[in-house]
Design an enzyme around this catalytic site. Structure first.
Site, PDB file in Angstrom:
ATOM      1  N   GLU A 162       2.525  -6.985 -11.055  1.00 38.56           N
ATOM      2  CA  GLU A 162       2.015  -7.962 -10.108  1.00 38.56           C
ATOM      3  C   GLU A 162       0.547  -7.668  -9.802  1.00 38.56           C
ATOM      4  OE1 GLU A 162       3.360 -10.806  -8.931  1.00 38.56           O
ATOM      5  OE2 GLU A 162       1.289 -10.953  -8.228  1.00 38.56           O
ATOM      6  N   LYS A 221      -1.556  -2.560 -15.936  1.00 40.54           N
ATOM      7  CA  LYS A 221      -1.579  -2.649 -14.476  1.00 40.54           C
ATOM      8  C   LYS A 221      -2.355  -1.476 -13.870  1.00 40.54           C
ATOM      9  CE  LYS A 221      -0.904  -3.516 -10.315  1.00 40.54           C
ATOM     10  NZ  LYS A 221      -1.505  -4.589  -9.578  1.00 40.54           N
ATOM     11  N   CYS A 277      -2.381   0.603  -3.181  1.00 40.54           N
ATOM     12  CA  CYS A 277      -2.381   0.631  -4.650  1.00 40.54           C
ATOM     13  C   CYS A 277      -3.471   1.469  -5.306  1.00 40.54           C
ATOM     14  CB  CYS A 277      -2.473  -0.802  -5.176  1.00 40.54           C
ATOM     15  SG  CYS A 277      -1.019  -1.763  -4.769  1.00 40.54           S
TER      16      CYS A 277
HETATM   17  P1  NAD Z   1       6.955  -1.838   0.071  1.00 41.16           P
HETATM   18  O1  NAD Z   1       7.107  -0.417   0.457  1.00 41.16           O
HETATM   19  O2  NAD Z   1       6.305  -2.802   1.016  1.00 41.16           O
HETATM   20  O3  NAD Z   1       8.412  -2.437  -0.273  1.00 41.16           O
HETATM   21  C1  NAD Z   1       9.351  -1.794  -1.076  1.00 41.16           C
HETATM   22  C2  NAD Z   1      10.744  -2.086  -0.517  1.00 41.16           C
HETATM   23  O4  NAD Z   1      11.729  -1.663  -1.458  1.00 41.16           O
HETATM   24  C3  NAD Z   1      11.088  -1.363   0.797  1.00 41.16           C
HETATM   25  O5  NAD Z   1      11.343  -2.310   1.810  1.00 41.16           O
HETATM   26  C4  NAD Z   1      12.334  -0.530   0.447  1.00 41.16           C
HETATM   27  O6  NAD Z   1      13.255  -0.450   1.512  1.00 41.16           O
HETATM   28  C5  NAD Z   1      12.903  -1.294  -0.718  1.00 41.16           C
HETATM   29  N1  NAD Z   1      13.820  -0.560  -1.604  1.00 41.16           N
HETATM   30  C6  NAD Z   1      13.718   0.706  -2.073  1.00 41.16           C
HETATM   31  N2  NAD Z   1      14.758   0.983  -2.903  1.00 41.16           N
HETATM   32  C7  NAD Z   1      15.527  -0.145  -2.956  1.00 41.16           C
HETATM   33  C8  NAD Z   1      16.718  -0.502  -3.651  1.00 41.16           C
HETATM   34  N3  NAD Z   1      17.323   0.351  -4.506  1.00 41.16           N
HETATM   35  N4  NAD Z   1      17.232  -1.732  -3.453  1.00 41.16           N
HETATM   36  C9  NAD Z   1      16.625  -2.612  -2.627  1.00 41.16           C
HETATM   37  N5  NAD Z   1      15.474  -2.342  -1.954  1.00 41.16           N
HETATM   38  C10 NAD Z   1      14.932  -1.115  -2.122  1.00 41.16           C
HETATM   39  O7  NAD Z   1       6.186  -1.844  -1.331  1.00 41.16           O
HETATM   40  P2  NAD Z   1       5.221  -2.998  -1.924  1.00 41.16           P
HETATM   41  O8  NAD Z   1       3.863  -2.909  -1.330  1.00 41.16           O
HETATM   42  O9  NAD Z   1       5.946  -4.298  -1.904  1.00 41.16           O
HETATM   43  O10 NAD Z   1       5.076  -2.479  -3.425  1.00 41.16           O
HETATM   44  C11 NAD Z   1       6.162  -2.537  -4.329  1.00 41.16           C
HETATM   45  C12 NAD Z   1       5.654  -2.204  -5.718  1.00 41.16           C
HETATM   46  O11 NAD Z   1       4.697  -3.188  -6.135  1.00 41.16           O
HETATM   47  C13 NAD Z   1       4.946  -0.862  -5.840  1.00 41.16           C
HETATM   48  O12 NAD Z   1       5.224  -0.302  -7.094  1.00 41.16           O
HETATM   49  C14 NAD Z   1       3.482  -1.225  -5.748  1.00 41.16           C
HETATM   50  O13 NAD Z   1       2.651  -0.299  -6.408  1.00 41.16           O
HETATM   51  C15 NAD Z   1       3.466  -2.563  -6.469  1.00 41.16           C
HETATM   52  N6  NAD Z   1       2.372  -3.467  -6.075  1.00 41.16           N
HETATM   53  C16 NAD Z   1       2.027  -3.600  -4.763  1.00 41.16           C
HETATM   54  C17 NAD Z   1       1.028  -4.505  -4.407  1.00 41.16           C
HETATM   55  C18 NAD Z   1       0.615  -4.690  -2.965  1.00 41.16           C
HETATM   56  O14 NAD Z   1      -0.355  -5.393  -2.740  1.00 41.16           O
HETATM   57  N7  NAD Z   1       1.293  -4.119  -1.996  1.00 41.16           N
HETATM   58  C19 NAD Z   1       0.403  -5.274  -5.383  1.00 41.16           C
HETATM   59  C20 NAD Z   1       0.807  -5.128  -6.711  1.00 41.16           C
HETATM   60  C21 NAD Z   1       1.795  -4.226  -7.034  1.00 41.16           C
HETATM   61  C1  UDX Z   2      -5.446  -4.443  -5.202  1.00 38.67           C
HETATM   62  C2  UDX Z   2      -5.800  -5.289  -6.429  1.00 38.67           C
HETATM   63  O1  UDX Z   2      -6.950  -6.094  -6.122  1.00 38.67           O
HETATM   64  C3  UDX Z   2      -4.622  -6.180  -6.819  1.00 38.67           C
HETATM   65  O2  UDX Z   2      -4.918  -6.869  -8.011  1.00 38.67           O
HETATM   66  C4  UDX Z   2      -3.397  -5.298  -7.036  1.00 38.67           C
HETATM   67  O3  UDX Z   2      -2.274  -6.088  -7.367  1.00 38.67           O
HETATM   68  C5  UDX Z   2      -3.099  -4.475  -5.801  1.00 38.67           C
HETATM   69  O4  UDX Z   2      -4.264  -3.691  -5.461  1.00 38.67           O
HETATM   70  P1  UDX Z   2      -5.306  -4.904  -2.595  1.00 38.67           P
HETATM   71  O5  UDX Z   2      -5.266  -3.412  -2.499  1.00 38.67           O
HETATM   72  O6  UDX Z   2      -4.283  -5.697  -1.880  1.00 38.67           O
HETATM   73  O7  UDX Z   2      -5.228  -5.346  -4.125  1.00 38.67           O
HETATM   74  O8  UDX Z   2      -6.733  -5.419  -2.067  1.00 38.67           O
HETATM   75  P2  UDX Z   2      -8.205  -5.465  -2.692  1.00 38.67           P
HETATM   76  O9  UDX Z   2      -8.802  -6.772  -2.341  1.00 38.67           O
HETATM   77  O10 UDX Z   2      -8.257  -5.069  -4.108  1.00 38.67           O
HETATM   78  O11 UDX Z   2      -8.967  -4.372  -1.816  1.00 38.67           O
HETATM   79  C6  UDX Z   2      -8.656  -2.989  -1.917  1.00 38.67           C
HETATM   80  C7  UDX Z   2      -9.632  -2.198  -1.066  1.00 38.67           C
HETATM   81  O12 UDX Z   2     -10.951  -2.228  -1.620  1.00 38.67           O
HETATM   82  C8  UDX Z   2      -9.776  -2.713   0.368  1.00 38.67           C
HETATM   83  O13 UDX Z   2      -9.871  -1.624   1.261  1.00 38.67           O
HETATM   84  C9  UDX Z   2     -11.067  -3.495   0.328  1.00 38.67           C
HETATM   85  O14 UDX Z   2     -11.697  -3.590   1.578  1.00 38.67           O
HETATM   86  C10 UDX Z   2     -11.897  -2.634  -0.636  1.00 38.67           C
HETATM   87  N1  UDX Z   2     -12.975  -3.360  -1.303  1.00 38.67           N
HETATM   88  C11 UDX Z   2     -12.688  -4.421  -2.110  1.00 38.67           C
HETATM   89  C12 UDX Z   2     -14.285  -2.934  -1.139  1.00 38.67           C
HETATM   90  O15 UDX Z   2     -14.553  -1.967  -0.427  1.00 38.67           O
HETATM   91  N2  UDX Z   2     -15.287  -3.609  -1.798  1.00 38.67           N
HETATM   92  C13 UDX Z   2     -15.035  -4.656  -2.620  1.00 38.67           C
HETATM   93  O16 UDX Z   2     -15.997  -5.202  -3.193  1.00 38.67           O
HETATM   94  C14 UDX Z   2     -13.694  -5.095  -2.774  1.00 38.67           C
END
Ligand code: NAD
Ligand code: UDX
Length: 464
Positions: A162, A221, A277
Site C-alpha cells: 500500500e 515498497k 513507515c
Molecule cells: P495499525 O497498527 O494501525 O493496524 C494494525 C492492526 O492489525 C491492529 O489494529 C491490530 O490489532 C491488528 N491485528 C494484528 N494481528 C491481527 C490478526 N491476526 N488478525 C486481525 N487483526 C490483527 O497498522 P497500520 O498503520 O494500518 O499498518 C499496517 C501495515 O501497513 C504495516 O505493515 C505498515 O507498515 C503498512 N503500511 C502502513 C501505512 C500507513 O500509512 N500507516 C502505509 C502503507 C503501508
Molecule cells: C509515507 C509514504 O509517503 C507513503 O507512500 C507510504 O505508503 C507510507 O509512508 P506517510 O508516512 O503517511 O506516508 O506520510 P508522508 O507524507 O510521506 O510524510 C512522512 C513524514 O515526512 C512526515 O513527518 C512529513 O511531515 C515529512 N515530510 C514529508 C517532510 O518533512 N518533508 C517533505 O517534503 C515531505
C-alpha cells in the site's frame, strides 16, 4: 483456475486496513467486505460516528458503504472462512528484542494471521500481503498455510503493498499513481493476480496497475519509502548549511526541484520526518542488506535515519542555546504533535523526541495540537522514557495556540497544520514573555510578519 471475488476479508483494522477496505467497498458494491481485528475498541469505533482514524473525506467513504457491503467485526474466523480473498493488513513494527532488534521487522502478527487463515480455510483462497514486509515473506506465509491447513485448502499468495500516505489516504486511494501487484510466475499465480487486478479495475485504469514477480513487489515498497525519506534527509542536511550561510532552503528546493529530473516533491525541509513507515522501513532495508552481506549498502541507507535523528536533536539544541543556554523552568509552547498535518497519528513524530529532550532540560512544555488527544501524548512520552511524575508536572495540554503561548518564553511549530499559517501573530506576541522567541520547525509561519512583529524568529533552513 479463474477466481471470482464476491467476498473479501481484511485482517487488521488500522490506518491501512480500515481506509483501503472502505474504498474497495465503496467502489465495488457487488463485493462484500469485512474488516476484522482483535481490538474490540477499534472495531467499535469503526462502527461508530467517531472513526479511529482521522482522514479528510474518510467518514463519507465509510458511511457510503457501511452496513451495506462494508462490515467491521471481531468475529474473525467466520469472516476468513467465507472469504475468496483475504488482505493481511496487520502491523509489522521494528523488532525490539533478540536477533535484529532495532532493525528487522517483527513478523509475529503476520505469522499469527497466516496461522489463523490456515486453521479455518477450505477451498481456494487468495491471500494478499498488504502489510509492508521484508522480501521473501510470501514464502513464509505460503509455508505456514500449507503446513497447517486441511488437504482440500489451496492458497495463492500475492504481494500488493500500500502506498497511501496518511492525511491524504482517500485521495491517494481514489486516484493512485500506481497499484502494484506481485504474484508467482505460474498459471495459478497469474490467475490469482488477475483476480485482484479485476477488483482494482473497478475504478483504476488498467495501465496504472503494475504487475511483477513477488519479490520485486515486496522489495519495491521498502525502496519507495527509502527513496522518499532519503529526499527529506537530503534537503534537511542542506537546511543546516542554509542556516549557516544565509541561503534559504525553500529557494534552494525550488531551484533544484524545477529540474524535471529531480522534481519538486518531498523537498520541504522540516524538523525531521516521522510516521509509522519511513524509519521502520529503512531499518528493515538496512537489515536486509546486512543479511545479504552488503554492509556498504546497509550503511548508505542507515545514514538517512542518522541524518533525521540529527535534525531533531539540533533543533532542540538551537532552542536551548538561543534561550541563553537554559530552558530550566521556562515555559515552551509547542504547536503540533502529529507527525504531519491532517492526521491524528503521532507514531515516530519528531515532536515526541523534541518534547522529551526539552523536559530533560527541565523545561515546562505546553502542547497544542488540533487532533491529538492528551492520552496519546502522555502514552508517547512514557514510551520514550519520560517519567510519569515529569509528565504530571512539566507537560501541559492547551486547548488552543493562544493558551499555549500565554506566558511562554518560546514557541515552536512542529507540525505544519494549516491553521498555524493564519495565527493572530500580534496577539501571540502580546501573550508571550519578551524577547518572544519563535522556532518554526516547519516554515509555516509568515517569516516577514514574524520579524515585523518583533519576534526573535528562527525558521528551519533560513539563514539570519
Ligand atoms: P495499525 O497498527 O494501525 O493496524 C494494525 C492492526 O492489525 C491492529 O489494529 C491490530 O490489532 C491488528 N491485528 C494484528 N494481528 C491481527 C490478526 N491476526 N488478525 C486481525 N487483526 C490483527 O497498522 P497500520 O498503520 O494500518 O499498518 C499496517 C501495515 O501497513 C504495516 O505493515 C505498515 O507498515 C503498512 N503500511 C502502513 C501505512 C500507513 O500509512 N500507516 C502505509 C502503507 C503501508
Ligand atoms: C509515507 C509514504 O509517503 C507513503 O507512500 C507510504 O505508503 C507510507 O509512508 P506517510 O508516512 O503517511 O506516508 O506520510 P508522508 O507524507 O510521506 O510524510 C512522512 C513524514 O515526512 C512526515 O513527518 C512529513 O511531515 C515529512 N515530510 C514529508 C517532510 O518533512 N518533508 C517533505 O517534503 C515531505
Amino acid at each position: 483456475m479463474p477466481y471470482t471475488i464476491k467476498n473479501i476479508c481484511c485482517l487488521g483494522a488500522g490506518y491501512v486496513g480500515g481506509p483501503t477496505m472502505a474504498m474497495i467497498a465503496a467502489k465495488c458494491p457487488h463485493i462484500q467486505v469485512t474488516v476484522c481485528d482483535f481490538n474490540q475498541a477499534r472495531i467499535d469505533a469503526w462502527n461508530s460516528d467517531d472513526l479511529p482514524v482521522y482522514e479528510p473525506g474518510l467518514q463519507e467513504v465509510v458511511e457510503s458503504a457501511r452496513g451495506k457491503n462494508l462490515h467491521f467485526s471481531t468475529n474473525i474466523k467466520p469472516a476468513i472462512a467465507a472469504a475468496d480473498l483475504i488482505f493481511v493488513c496487520v502491523g509489522t513494527p521494528t523488532k525490539s528484542y533478540g536477533i535484529g532488534a532495532g532493525r528487522a521487522a517483527d513478523l509475529r502478527y503476520i505469522e499469527s494471521a497466516a496461522r489463523l487463515i490456515a486453521e479455518v480455510s477450505t477451498g481456494n483462497k487468495i491471500i494478499v500481503e498488504k502489510s509492508t514486509i521484508p522480501v521473501k515473506t510470501a514464502n513464509a506465509i505460503q509455508s505456514i498455510l500449507t503446513a497447517n491447513s486441511p488437504a482440500d485448502a489451496t492458497f495463492q499468495v500475492l504481494s500488493n503493498p500500500e502506498f497511501l500516505a496518511e492525511g491524504t489516504a482517500v485521495a491517494d486511494m481514489e486516484n493512485p499513481d500506481r497499484i502494484l501487484i506481485g504474484g508467482e510466475q505460474n498459471p495459478e499465480g497469474q490467475a490469482a493476480l488477475e483476480a485482484l487486478v479485476s477488483v482494482y479495475a473497478n475504478w483504476i485504469p488498467r495501465e496504472k496497475i503494475i504487475t511483477t514477480n513477488l519479490w520485486s513487489s515486496e522489495l519495491s515498497k521498502l525502496v519507495a519509502n527509502a527513496f522518499l525519506a532519503q529526499r527529506i534527509s537530503s534537503i534537511n542536511s542542506i537546511s543546516a548549511l542554509c542556516e549557516a550561510t544565509g541561503a534559504d532552503v525553500d529557494e534552494v528546493a525550488l531551484a533544484i526541484g524545477s529540474d524535471s529530473r529531480i522534481g519538486s516533491k518531498f523537498l520541504k525541509a522540516s524538523v525531521g520526518f516521522g510516521g509509522s513507515c519511513f524509519q521502520k522501513d529503512i531499518l528493515n532495508l538496512v537489515y536486509l542488506c546486512e543479511s545479504f552481506k552488503l554492509p556498504e549498502a546497509a550503511a548508505y541507507w542507515r545514514s538517512v535515519v542518522t541524518m533525521n535523528d540529527w535534525q531533531k536533536s539540533r533543533f532542540v539544541e538551537k532552542i536551548v542555546r538561543t534561550l541563553y543556554n537554559t530552558v530550566n523552568g521556562k515555559r515552551i509552547a509547542i504547536l503540533g504533535f502529529a507527525f504531519k498535518k491532517d492526521t491524528n497519528d503521532t507514531r515516530e513524530s519528531a515532536a515526541i523526541n523534541i518534547v522529551r529532550d526539552l523536559v530533560a532540560e527541565n523545561a515546562h512544555v505546553v502542547i497544542y495540537d488540533p487532533r491529538v488527544d492528551e492520552e496519546s501524548i502522555h502514552r508517547d512520552l512514557l514510551e520514550v522514557g519520560v517519567p510519569q511524575d515529569i509528565i504530571n508536572f512539566n507537560i501541559e495540554i492547551a486547548p488552543d495556540p493562544y493558551t499555549a503561548a500565554t506566558g511562554a518564553h518560546a514557541l515552536a511549530t512542529l507540525t505544519e497544520w494549516d491553521e498555524f499559517r493564519t495565527l493572530d501573530l500580534p496577539r501571540i506576541y502580546d501573550l508571550m514573555l519578551k524577547p518572544a522567541f519563535i522556532f518554526d520547525g516547519r516554515a509555516v509561519l509568515p517569516a516577514g510578519a514574524l520579524k515585523a512583529q518583533g519576534f526573535e524568529a528562527f525558521v528551519i533552513g533560513k539563514g539570519d
